[in-house]
Design an enzyme around this catalytic site. Structure first.
Site, PDB file in Angstrom:
ATOM      1  N   ASP A 104      11.298   0.235   6.036  1.00 35.81           N
ATOM      2  CA  ASP A 104      12.018   1.213   5.203  1.00 35.81           C
ATOM      3  C   ASP A 104      11.354   2.593   5.165  1.00 35.81           C
ATOM      4  O   ASP A 104      11.637   3.392   4.277  1.00 35.81           O
ATOM      5  CB  ASP A 104      12.192   0.666   3.782  1.00 35.81           C
ATOM      6  CG  ASP A 104      13.351  -0.327   3.705  1.00 35.81           C
ATOM      7  OD1 ASP A 104      14.322  -0.163   4.473  1.00 35.81           O
ATOM      8  OD2 ASP A 104      13.284  -1.259   2.898  1.00 35.81           O
ATOM      9  N   ASP A 165      19.914  -3.991   6.664  1.00 32.84           N
ATOM     10  CA  ASP A 165      19.519  -2.777   5.945  1.00 32.84           C
ATOM     11  C   ASP A 165      18.862  -1.748   6.867  1.00 32.84           C
ATOM     12  O   ASP A 165      18.946  -0.536   6.658  1.00 32.84           O
ATOM     13  CB  ASP A 165      18.505  -3.082   4.830  1.00 32.84           C
ATOM     14  CG  ASP A 165      18.740  -4.393   4.104  1.00 32.84           C
ATOM     15  OD1 ASP A 165      19.323  -5.300   4.703  1.00 32.84           O
ATOM     16  OD2 ASP A 165      18.323  -4.501   2.951  1.00 32.84           O
TER      17      ASP A 165
HETATM   18  N1  GLY Z   1      17.002  -2.756   1.327  1.00 32.96           N
HETATM   19  C1  GLY Z   1      16.867  -3.635   0.235  1.00 32.96           C
HETATM   20  C2  GLY Z   1      18.060  -3.673  -0.639  1.00 32.96           C
HETATM   21  O1  GLY Z   1      19.099  -3.211  -0.291  1.00 32.96           O
HETATM   22  O2  GLY Z   1      17.945  -4.208  -1.728  1.00 32.96           O
END
Ligand code: GLY
Length: 384
Positions: A104, A165
């Site tokens: 992320d 994600d």
């Molecule tokens: N990327 C983690 C979530 O969407 O909670």
């Protein structure tokens, strides 16, 4: 790659949009003065704690500066820029600490350093962005052609884990290639996105959250349930990540297959959200009771729909714009808190189907709500 924003016709929603923008400016001005360089996540009793003190590596730490850069772009107010820069500097502890970093890094540095560089030309910020892009590129598994998601947990090895994600992080790689004229980052991004298309997206337009691959050769080993209701179900924020992520990869590559995928996911998302008056359930395939909404999915999907609207011909645009407006309006009307002395804008956010944090304000819901509203008014910054 920069691109002029397409003018969006919003029809009968102009009054709603203007009044929402007025409320947003008041609320954000108050939040900026009160929160400053603290890092918000989920407010408790109307107040954010500084999440950066608890976990400087936390994946959502870039959304508050993202909100500030969006407001700076829309209003020109310097306080937003200065406050975003304070958070960017705090995140250096994570950038150089390294051990707690993960896939992320796109969420964390696209909305801080890269936003700063794009909007002000700050060269220190460019260096931070390239550093983050190298960390993301370092998570690429060439044998399986995917970006590794989470780190190991205790003795649990996650070398083969990939999650949908991550599509939202690959724009950091496209930016790095544009910036350096070095195709390696873009190539990694495209190979990852192609693996997601092949293994994670389903034929009906929905998406798995997690896919586990053999890290030695990329063979699919498992598709467990993730933050949704169960294996094979349909976690709505995951659908939103897939929708917007594919649309963004199309923006950066102009690959028609990515736009087709984004549209397929969009049609699935719209059809399901329409069943609950455009307020998406936390999982589209959960049991009828309890009813759990997730406005973060609505706001992120709305931005993805507006991204698709920019990519299609005029005669196709209305479907996506209309659906985006319906989702943003439904979320605002049911869940917005415009009181300037309380933290958090959009309630109704759900961290995961089984999480305790159900239908609460979450910082990324606020980010995507602001981006969506500013996109509709033609005032947003492109931060992806
Ligand atoms: N990327 C983690 C979530 O969407 O909670």
């Amino acid at each position: 790659m920069t691109k002029a924003q397409t003018k969006i016709e919003i029809g009968g929603s102009r009054e709603w949009l203007d009044s929402t923008l007025d409320k947003l400016k008041l609320k954000m001005s108050a939040e900026c003065a009160r929160i400053g360089g603290s890092i918000p996540y989920i407010p408790v009793n109307g107040r954010y704690a500084d999440w950066g003190k608890r976990d400087i590596y936390w994946w959502t730490n870039g959304f508050w500066p993202g909100m500030l850069w969006q407001m700076h772009q829309a209003t020109g107010e310097i306080a937003y820029r200065d406050t975003a820069e304070q958070v960017e500097e705090r995140l250096d502890e994570a950038l150089h600490g390294f051990d707690g970093l993960h896939h992320d890094v796109g969420f964390m540095w696209l909305h801080t350093a890269v936003a700063n560089y794009r909007l002000t030309g700050n060269v220190r910020s460019r260096t931070r962005g390239l550093h983050a892009a190298n960390i993301l590129a370092g998570r690429y598994n060439p044998a399986g052609q995917f970006l590794r998601a989470w780190n190991d947990e205790g003795s649990h090895n996650r070398a083969g884990w990939m999650i949908v994600d991550c599509l939202m992080n690959v724009p950091l790689l496209y930016w790095a290639s544009d910036e350096t004229q070095d195709p390696r980052y873009r190539d990694i991004a495209i190979r990852h996105v192609d693996t997601v298309l092949r293994t994670t997206l389903r034929a009906d337009g929905s998406s798995n959250h997690i896919v586990i691959l053999d890290p030695n050769d990329g063979t699919v080993l498992d598709k467990p349930g993730g933050q949704g209701f169960a294996e094979g179900s349909s976690w709505s924020r995951g659908q939103a990540w897939a929708l917007y992520g594919m649309a963004l990869s199309h923006r950066h590559t102009q690959k028609a297959g990515y736009l087709d995928a984004a549209k397929r996911i969009a049609h699935y998302f719209i059809a399901n959200a329409a069943l609950t008056e455009y307020l998406p359930l936390a999982d589209f395939r959960a049991p009828e009771e309890p009813v759990v909404y997730d406005t973060t999915a609505a706001a992120c999907a709305a931005c993805g729909l507006l991204e698709i609207a920019e990519a299609v011909e005029e005669h196709e645009r209305r479907l996506y714009v209309e659906a985006a407006i319906r989702m943003l309006r439904a979320a605002e009307q049911r869940f917005a808190n415009w009181a300037p002395d309380e933290d958090g804008i959009l309630g109704g956010g759900t961290v995961a189907y089984f999480s305790e944090e159900r239908e609460v304000p979450i910082i990324y819901g606020d980010y995507f709500f602001i981006e969506g509203v500013l996109r509709l008014s033609g005032q947003s910054a492109h931060l992806w």
